[in-house]
Design an enzyme around this catalytic site. Structure first.
Site, PDB file in Angstrom:
ATOM      1  CG  ASN A   1      -6.857  -2.484  -6.777  1.00  0.00           C
ATOM      2  OD1 ASN A   1      -5.806  -3.080  -6.585  1.00  0.00           O
ATOM      3  ND2 ASN A   1      -7.361  -1.658  -5.868  1.00  0.00           N
TER       4      ASN A   1
ATOM      5  N   GLY B   1       0.308   5.329  -4.677  1.00  0.00           N
ATOM      6  CA  GLY B   1      -0.268   6.595  -5.137  1.00  0.00           C
ATOM      7  C   GLY B   1       0.148   7.766  -4.285  1.00  0.00           C
TER       8      GLY B   1
ATOM      9  CG  HIS C   1       0.731   2.273  -9.605  1.00  0.00           C
ATOM     10  ND1 HIS C   1       0.321   1.857  -8.358  1.00  0.00           N
ATOM     11  CD2 HIS C   1      -0.271   3.045 -10.105  1.00  0.00           C
ATOM     12  CE1 HIS C   1      -0.881   2.338  -8.116  1.00  0.00           C
ATOM     13  NE2 HIS C   1      -1.257   3.075  -9.154  1.00  0.00           N
TER      14      HIS C   1
ATOM     15  CD  GLU D   1       2.118 -13.060  15.929  1.00  0.00           C
ATOM     16  OE1 GLU D   1       1.912 -11.840  16.098  1.00  0.00           O
ATOM     17  OE2 GLU D   1       1.919 -13.924  16.787  1.00  0.00           O
TER      18      GLU D   1
ATOM     19  NE  ARG E   1      -3.680   6.745  -7.824  1.00  0.00           N
ATOM     20  CZ  ARG E   1      -3.747   6.527  -6.501  1.00  0.00           C
ATOM     21  NH1 ARG E   1      -3.650   7.550  -5.657  1.00  0.00           N
ATOM     22  NH2 ARG E   1      -3.931   5.314  -6.041  1.00  0.00           N
TER      23      ARG E   1
ATOM     24  CB  SER F   1      -7.834  -5.692  -4.481  1.00  0.00           C
ATOM     25  OG  SER F   1      -8.464  -4.480  -4.836  1.00  0.00           O
TER      26      SER F   1
ATOM     27  CG  ASP G   1      -1.976   1.032   1.221  1.00  0.00           C
ATOM     28  OD1 ASP G   1      -2.176   1.650   0.159  1.00  0.00           O
ATOM     29  OD2 ASP G   1      -2.620   1.243   2.254  1.00  0.00           O
TER      30      ASP G   1
ATOM     31  CB  SER H   1      -7.663  -4.018   2.365  1.00  0.00           C
ATOM     32  OG  SER H   1      -7.613  -2.809   3.077  1.00  0.00           O
TER      33      SER H   1
ATOM     34  NE  ARG I   1      -3.228  -1.467   4.317  1.00  0.00           N
ATOM     35  CZ  ARG I   1      -4.438  -1.482   3.781  1.00  0.00           C
ATOM     36  NH1 ARG I   1      -5.278  -2.440   4.093  1.00  0.00           N
ATOM     37  NH2 ARG I   1      -4.819  -0.559   2.919  1.00  0.00           N
TER      38      ARG I   1
ATOM     39  NE  ARG J   1      -6.332   1.309  -7.254  1.00  0.00           N
ATOM     40  CZ  ARG J   1      -5.081   1.163  -6.856  1.00  0.00           C
ATOM     41  NH1 ARG J   1      -4.090   1.306  -7.714  1.00  0.00           N
ATOM     42  NH2 ARG J   1      -4.810   0.884  -5.603  1.00  0.00           N
TER      43      ARG J   1
END
Length: 283
Positions: A66, A21, A35, A205, A31, A63, A18, A194, A186, A69
């Site tokens: 996504n 962007g 990426h 964990e 953006r 995802s 994550d 998410s 993350r 978008r």
């Protein structure tokens, strides 16, 4: 500095990549530039995981949400995915890495599948490490698809509904074909999964960092693994120690199943509506 001890390494690491962007926006760039920088981070982290001896790495690359978008951003992501697969083909094969994909692969552009499918096939017998790319993936969609499959078999009389349990459901989830994740990381500051590996994350964990994905380094990975090693060495909760709900000992959680082939299946999950955080997931 390498903070990782050789003992008790996580066998399966999942990463929600994550912040691409925001990384670009902070620099006044489009953006797509974020990426592209995120794609370089993928290359960096795959290499260090192989070097450490991590057996499986699952990356949340794109995802199901996504797809909502802007078209130009989706096209840029698909172009980067194709470019990554082409540029890394030799390294994946030469380093004995098995590439698998989970998610609704049928939704990917033909230009991506034309590169992805041959590489999966060519690397199918590799065993040094499994790299699983979650593409057009959603954990809720994956669970729903598995439930539909079991329901259809029950209706057809091929399956006794009373035999359906957690183990049988898990066996139908492509994301668990490389074992349950021991550690989920993350980046980007958010503290949620998410729609990533929801079923397999039951005993994983969790590690959250403010670091944006393009800036995520091997030292950040080492730090997350070092914390995992300290946590995983602690005594399990009382209900686990008694073999109660989810009662596997910490040392067994997420272990790759030697009795089950390392394979991934494509699932034909239906398109879903965009979630409020759909724009925050993907390379």
């Amino acid at each position: 500095m390498n903070l990782v001890e050789a003992r008790n390494l996580p066998r399966h690491v999942g990463i929600i990549m994550d912040g691409n962007g925001r990384w670009a926006e902070l620099r006044g760039e489009p953006r797509e530039a974020g990426h592209k920088a995120g794609s370089a981070a993928v290359r960096r982290i795959v290499r260090v995981c192989r070097r450490l001896g991590v057996e499986a790495l699952t990356l949340y690359a794109f995802s199901e949400q996504n797809w909502a978008r802007p078209r130009n951003e989706v096209d840029a992501l698909m172009g980067l995915l194709r470019e990554y697969l082409m540029s890394e083909r030799c390294e994946i094969l030469e380093n004995d890495i098995r590439l698998v994909a989970i998610g609704d692969i049928s939704r990917l552009p033909e230009g991506v599948r034309d590169v992805l499918d041959p590489l999966r096939k060519a690397s199918a017998t590799n065993r040094q490490m499994t790299l699983a790319l979650a593409l057009s993936y959603g954990a809720r969609e994956e669970i729903a698809a598995a439930a539909r499959e079991l329901a259809m078999e029950a209706v057809a009389g091929r399956l006794d509904p009373e035999s359906i349990d957690g183990e049988l459901l898990a066996a139908r989830l492509p994301s668990l074909s490389v074992g349950e994740p021991d550690l989920i990381i993350r980046t980007g500051g958010e503290q949620r999964l998410s729609n990533f590996l929801l079923y397999g994350a039951a005993y994983a964990e969790l590690s959250f960092t403010e670091r944006l994905w393009p800036d995520f380094t091997e030292d950040d990975l080492f730090a997350a693994i070092a914390v995992y090693q300290r946590r995983d060495g602690a005594a399990p909760p009382a209900n686990d120690a008694e073999g109660g709900a989810g009662g596997e000992p910490a040392s067994a959680r997420g272990a790759l199943d030697a009795e089950r082939p390392w394979r991934a299946h494509e699932i034909a999950a239906p398109a879903s509506h965009a979630s409020h955080d759909g724009s925050r997931t993907g390379v």
